[in-house]
Design a protein around this motif. Structure first.
Motif, short mmCIF file in Angstrom:
data_model
loop_
_atom_site.label_atom_id
_atom_site.label_comp_id
_atom_site.label_asym_id
_atom_site.label_seq_id
_atom_site.Cartn_x
_atom_site.Cartn_y
_atom_site.Cartn_z
N TRP A 294 94.72 14.78 66.83
CA TRP A 294 95.09 14.82 68.25
C TRP A 294 94.12 15.72 69.01
O TRP A 294 93.67 15.38 70.12
CB TRP A 294 96.53 15.34 68.45
N MET A 295 93.78 16.87 68.44
CA MET A 295 92.87 17.79 69.15
C MET A 295 91.51 17.14 69.39
O MET A 295 90.92 17.30 70.45
CB MET A 295 92.74 19.11 68.37
N TYR A 296 91.05 16.39 68.41
CA TYR A 296 89.75 15.71 68.58
C TYR A 296 89.87 14.60 69.63
O TYR A 296 89.01 14.46 70.50
CB TYR A 296 89.27 15.14 67.24
N GLU A 297 90.97 13.85 69.55
CA GLU A 297 91.19 12.75 70.50
C GLU A 297 91.26 13.28 71.93
O GLU A 297 90.61 12.74 72.83
CB GLU A 297 92.50 12.04 70.18
N ALA A 298 92.09 14.29 72.15
CA ALA A 298 92.33 14.75 73.52
C ALA A 298 91.12 15.48 74.10
O ALA A 298 90.71 15.22 75.23
CB ALA A 298 93.56 15.66 73.55
N ASN A 299 90.54 16.39 73.33
CA ASN A 299 89.47 17.24 73.88
C ASN A 299 88.10 16.55 73.85
O ASN A 299 87.35 16.63 74.82
CB ASN A 299 89.40 18.56 73.10
N VAL A 300 87.78 15.90 72.74
CA VAL A 300 86.42 15.34 72.60
C VAL A 300 86.37 13.89 73.08
O VAL A 300 85.61 13.56 74.00
CB VAL A 300 85.93 15.41 71.13
N LEU A 301 87.18 13.03 72.46
CA LEU A 301 87.13 11.62 72.86
C LEU A 301 87.63 11.44 74.29
O LEU A 301 87.14 10.57 75.02
CB LEU A 301 87.92 10.75 71.88
N GLY A 302 88.59 12.27 74.70
CA GLY A 302 89.07 12.20 76.09
C GLY A 302 87.94 12.46 77.07
O GLY A 302 87.76 11.73 78.05
N THR A 303 87.17 13.51 76.80
CA THR A 303 86.03 13.84 77.67
C THR A 303 85.00 12.71 77.64
O THR A 303 84.48 12.30 78.69
CB THR A 303 85.39 15.16 77.19
N MET A 304 84.72 12.19 76.45
CA MET A 304 83.75 11.09 76.35
C MET A 304 84.23 9.87 77.14
O MET A 304 83.48 9.29 77.92
CB MET A 304 83.54 10.74 74.86
N ARG A 305 85.49 9.48 76.94
CA ARG A 305 86.00 8.26 77.58
C ARG A 305 85.98 8.38 79.11
O ARG A 305 85.56 7.47 79.82
CB ARG A 305 87.45 7.99 77.15
N MET A 306 86.49 9.50 79.61
CA MET A 306 86.54 9.68 81.07
C MET A 306 85.13 9.70 81.66
O MET A 306 84.88 9.10 82.71
CB MET A 306 87.25 11.00 81.41
N THR A 307 84.22 10.39 80.97
CA THR A 307 82.86 10.51 81.48
C THR A 307 82.17 9.15 81.45
O THR A 307 81.54 8.74 82.44
CB THR A 307 82.09 11.54 80.63
N ARG A 308 82.30 8.44 80.35
CA ARG A 308 81.66 7.11 80.23
C ARG A 308 82.19 6.18 81.32
O ARG A 308 81.43 5.45 81.95
CB ARG A 308 81.95 6.55 78.84
N ALA A 309 83.50 6.22 81.54
CA ALA A 309 84.10 5.29 82.51
C ALA A 309 83.70 5.61 83.94
O ALA A 309 83.54 4.71 84.76
CB ALA A 309 85.63 5.32 82.36
N LEU A 310 83.55 6.90 84.27
CA LEU A 310 83.29 7.28 85.66
C LEU A 310 81.82 7.55 85.96
O LEU A 310 81.45 7.80 87.11
CB LEU A 310 84.14 8.50 86.04
N LEU A 311 80.99 7.49 84.94
CA LEU A 311 79.57 7.81 85.14
C LEU A 311 78.89 6.93 86.19
O LEU A 311 78.15 7.45 87.04
CB LEU A 311 78.82 7.75 83.80
N PRO A 312 79.12 5.60 86.19
CA PRO A 312 78.48 4.80 87.23
C PRO A 312 78.84 5.27 88.64
O PRO A 312 77.98 5.35 89.52
CB PRO A 312 79.01 3.38 86.96
N ALA A 313 80.10 5.63 88.84
CA ALA A 313 80.53 6.11 90.17
C ALA A 313 79.91 7.47 90.46
O ALA A 313 79.49 7.74 91.60
CB ALA A 313 82.05 6.20 90.23
N LEU A 314 79.84 8.34 89.46
CA LEU A 314 79.28 9.68 89.66
C LEU A 314 77.80 9.60 90.01
O LEU A 314 77.32 10.28 90.92
CB LEU A 314 79.48 10.53 88.40
#
Ligand code: NJP
Length: 244
Positions: A99-119
């Motif tokens: 859970w710690m890896y999912e929330a902190n690491v993969l969560g950051t990766m997923r959000m960043t990957r998804a919003l990078l085009p907009a950013l």
């Protein structure tokens, strides 16, 4: 037109305080976390400058759904996360580590990957990652959380290189002890155990960390604050805490 800031983990602690601070600075804040009721209450408190969205950063579909509904994004605060347990590695619970890896690491990766085009498309994007001093300072029982926060920090470092030349800043905020729901979550809802963490010392408040993020976001776009390490005066390292 207002600039848009997406804040994950905005239902409590540092995320909620950051939402209030960025809204006060003129941002339209998108509040995202699993507890939608809390987000709705906060959005109502902030007023027209806030929108509440259900989000579970451990669920790829939930991240995609949030991103698909966002026409623009200028600031992304990857704050959702936390720790589970304080067990020595010899007694490591794989579910908690996962859970710690999912929330902190993969969560950051997923959000960043998804919003990078907009950013990138905003022409002046900012990605903030709330990591921890645990990303680089060891303490007993911290292995799972340290590994996750070190992973989140490493991912942001690679991203900084990959985005060189693009109009996006990257900032890591590494706090020491902050009194939020962090310890209640870590100790599985045991409020007494959580309270003892801050016995006899004055921890940071969520607003102190939010002020760091607000300041970073207020700087001119050519200024990239690479990293902020912020601790209570009573904490010299992950293991050295002065208590009265
Ligand atoms: O803790 P807390 P903080 N999907 O528990 C959300 C780091 N940090 O403000 O989903 C989406 O009050 C959760 O929302 P909900 C820490 O590691 C802290 O202190 O509704 N959101 C809540 O809003 C973390 O990265 C300290 O349950 C998810 C928020 O995360 C950040 O600071 C020290 C989620 C946690 O709020 C904010 O934590 C340090 C998910 N799957 C670093 N899972 C400290 N407090 O001492 C959780 O060095 N959330």
């Amino acid at each position: 037109m207002s600039r848009t800031a997406v804040i994950t983990g905005a239902s409590s602690g540092i995320g909620a305080a950051t939402a209030r601070a960025l809204a006060a600075d003129g941002f339209l804040v998108v509040l995202a976390a699993r507890r939608l009721e809390r987000l709705r209450d906060l959005a109502e408190e902030i007023g027209d400058a806030a929108e509440a969205h259900a989000l579970d950063v451990t669920d790829p579909a939930s991240v995609e759904e949030l991103a698909a509904g966002l026409p623009t994004c200028d600031v992304l605060v990857n704050n959702a996360g936390g720790a589970l347990g304080l067990d020595p590695l010899s007694a490591a619970d794989e579910e908690k580590w996962r859970w710690m890896y999912e929330a902190n690491v993969l969560g950051t990766m997923r959000m960043t990957r998804a919003l990078l085009p907009a950013l990138v498309g905003s022409g002046d994007g900012l990605i903030v990652g709330v990591t921890s001093i645990a990303a680089f300072e060891a303490y007993r029982g911290g292995a799972g959380y340290m590994a996750a926060k070190a992973g989140q920090r490493a991912a942001l470092r690679a991203l900084r290189l990959e985005l060189l030349g693009d109009p996006v800043r990257i900032t890591e905020i590494a706090p020491g002890m902050v009194e939020t729901e962090f310890s209640v979550v870590r100790f599985g809802g045991d409020e007494e155990a959580a309270r003892r963490v801050y016995d006899g010392m004055e921890p940071l408040r969520a607003e102190d960390v939010a002020e760091c993020i607000r300041w970073v976001a207020s700087l001119p776009s050519h200024v990239d604050v690479d990293e902020i390490v912020v601790r209570p005066r009573a904490q010299a390292s992950a293991t050295e805490v002065h208590r009265d």
